[in-house]
Design a protein around this motif. Structure first.
Motif, PDB file in Angstrom:
ATOM      1  N   PHE A  79      17.701 110.196 129.699  1.00  9.52           N
ATOM      2  CA  PHE A  79      19.002 108.862 128.916  1.00  9.52           C
ATOM      3  C   PHE A  79      19.584 108.744 127.758  1.00  9.52           C
ATOM      4  CE2 PHE A  79      16.078 107.504 132.926  1.00  9.52           C
ATOM      5  CZ  PHE A  79      17.484 107.000 133.431  1.00  9.52           C
ATOM      6  N   SER A  80      19.356 109.561 126.982  1.00  3.20           N
ATOM      7  CA  SER A  80      19.403 109.880 125.185  1.00  3.20           C
ATOM      8  C   SER A  80      20.824 110.647 125.107  1.00  3.20           C
ATOM      9  CB  SER A  80      18.118 110.479 124.490  1.00  3.20           C
ATOM     10  OG  SER A  80      17.960 111.388 125.010  1.00  3.20           O
ATOM     11  N   VAL A 139      22.624 109.822 128.088  1.00  3.34           N
ATOM     12  CA  VAL A 139      24.119 109.758 129.574  1.00  3.34           C
ATOM     13  C   VAL A 139      24.917 109.572 128.844  1.00  3.34           C
ATOM     14  CG1 VAL A 139      24.683 107.451 130.730  1.00  3.34           C
ATOM     15  CG2 VAL A 139      21.788 108.571 130.719  1.00  3.34           C
ATOM     16  N   GLN A 142      26.142 100.259 130.934  1.00  2.00           N
ATOM     17  CA  GLN A 142      25.684 101.604 131.122  1.00  2.00           C
ATOM     18  C   GLN A 142      24.911 101.831 129.809  1.00  2.00           C
ATOM     19  OE1 GLN A 142      28.330 104.672 131.585  1.00  2.00           O
ATOM     20  NE2 GLN A 142      27.115 105.678 132.434  1.00  2.00           N
ATOM     21  N   SER A 194      20.678 102.461 129.717  1.00  2.00           N
ATOM     22  CA  SER A 194      20.554 104.023 128.583  1.00  2.00           C
ATOM     23  C   SER A 194      19.376 103.173 127.654  1.00  2.00           C
ATOM     24  CB  SER A 194      21.176 103.832 128.153  1.00  2.00           C
ATOM     25  OG  SER A 194      20.673 105.305 127.438  1.00  2.00           O
ATOM     26  N   GLN A 204      14.893 104.632 127.926  1.00  5.48           N
ATOM     27  CA  GLN A 204      14.449 105.027 126.772  1.00  5.48           C
ATOM     28  C   GLN A 204      13.418 103.978 126.404  1.00  5.48           C
ATOM     29  OE1 GLN A 204      17.017 107.283 123.625  1.00  5.48           O
ATOM     30  NE2 GLN A 204      19.172 105.644 125.476  1.00  5.48           N
ATOM     31  N   SER A 206      17.821 115.138 123.356  1.00 10.29           N
ATOM     32  CA  SER A 206      17.923 115.245 124.794  1.00 10.29           C
ATOM     33  C   SER A 206      17.121 116.707 124.962  1.00 10.29           C
ATOM     34  CB  SER A 206      19.224 114.544 125.888  1.00 10.29           C
ATOM     35  OG  SER A 206      19.024 115.508 127.129  1.00 10.29           O
TER      36      SER A 206
END
Length: 308
Positions: A142-143, A145, A172, A176, A180, A258
């Motif tokens: 999610f880092s 996205v 969104q 995220s 996280q 990521s």
């Protein structure tokens, strides 16, 4: 170190000697070493020799101390990595990262006395490994996205379409951040679960070491807490290695956060679980000397009551 060869089965084993604190390897036949299906297992035993304690000799090999040191490093490094990446996880809201990294672990330690005795060491360490992998995976995914910010070309409805895109991008982004932070919370649970479990096991191993040296001279008295000391030393070094990991991958090598956490997802949990499985698991099944003494006292009292 003493090596025994059995001519009948072709097996060889390295037995544990309390004088030299030798490493104990599982029995491995010479024929299976040449078998392709067992080459990986044999290589794993060479890299991570298995320390097998025996209740009769109370043998504590030197590799046990090294195992506690390594597992201390591996247990606390994920927690430090999350703190080092706090600004990347939630820029402008790093306080949320610190809260997520403290409260779950604090809750686990407060409730541990009520359920730790119901869950085995092996189950706890397996759960800690899963939590570690999940935390790295959530933060890593999610880092990365992408977030739409509403700056694309407008359609006929103009402002309305821009507002919808902006709202979608905000939702969104919020999702995220939430995922996280969930990953950080899982790392907090993992660190506290592993720390509480390994400190208890280290105390148990030190009690075994103390009982084995109690009949000898008093020169061993200073080394009775060596397992706890080794684990504590490892957790301290994790503070430096965690920040060094983030700096090395993100700034020196130029790898994104990521991808750096994706690499950690594979390496850290696997190493954490293997170190416990190969070197420390057998100690969890042994009764502590204190427990043996208590059982002996209870048996003595029962014997006295029978005579009365």
């Amino acid at each position: 170190m003493e090596v025994n060869h059995s001519p009948q089965s072709g097996s060889s084993s390295i037995t544990c000697d309390t004088n030299y604190h030798s490493v104990v390897l599982s029995d491995t036949t010479s024929t299976t070493r040449n078998n392709g299906t067992n080459k990986f297992q044999y290589l794993l035993e060479l890299l991570l020799p298995r320390c097998i304690p025996t209740p009769s000799s109370s043998c504590v090999p030197s590799c046990t101390t090294l195992a506690f040191w390594c597992i201390g490093i591996l247990n606390n490094t994920p927690y430090v990595i999350m703190l080092a990446a706090a600004k990347s996880i939630s820029e402008g809201g790093t306080a949320l990262v610190f809260i997520a990294s403290i409260l779950p672990g604090l809750f686990l330690k407060l409730t541990a006395p009520y359920w730790f005795d119901r869950v085995s060491y092996h189950t706890r360490m397996a759960a800690a490994s899963i939590l570690m992998a999940s935390s790295f995976l959530l933060v890593g995914i999610f880092s990365h996205v992408p977030v739409q910010n509403g700056e694309d070309e407008l359609e006929d409805d103009g402002i309305n379409n821009q507002q919808q895109q902006q709202q979608h991008g905000d939702n969104q982004f919020s999702m995220s951040i939430a995922m996280q932070l969930l990953g950080v919370a899982l790392a907090s649970l993992q660190g506290s679960l592993g720390e509480a479990s390994m400190l208890a096991l280290a105390g148990k191993v030190d009690s075994i070491r103390s009982s084995s040296s109690s009949t000898e001279d008093f020169s061993h008295e200073k080394s009775n807490n060596v397992s706890i000391t080794a684990f504590s030393s490892g957790t301290g070094i994790a503070g430096m290695l965690g920040f060094a990991y983030v700096v090395l991958f993100t700034r020196v090598l130029g790898i994104s956060l990521s991808n750096s956490l994706t690499i950690a997802t594979v390496t850290f949990p696997l190493a954490f679980y293997l170190v416990y499985l190969k070197n420390l698991r057998d100690y969890s099944t042994l009764p502590s000397p204190v427990q043996d003494q208590c059982e002996l006292v209870d048996h003595h009292h029962e014997h006295e009551h029978e005579h009365e």
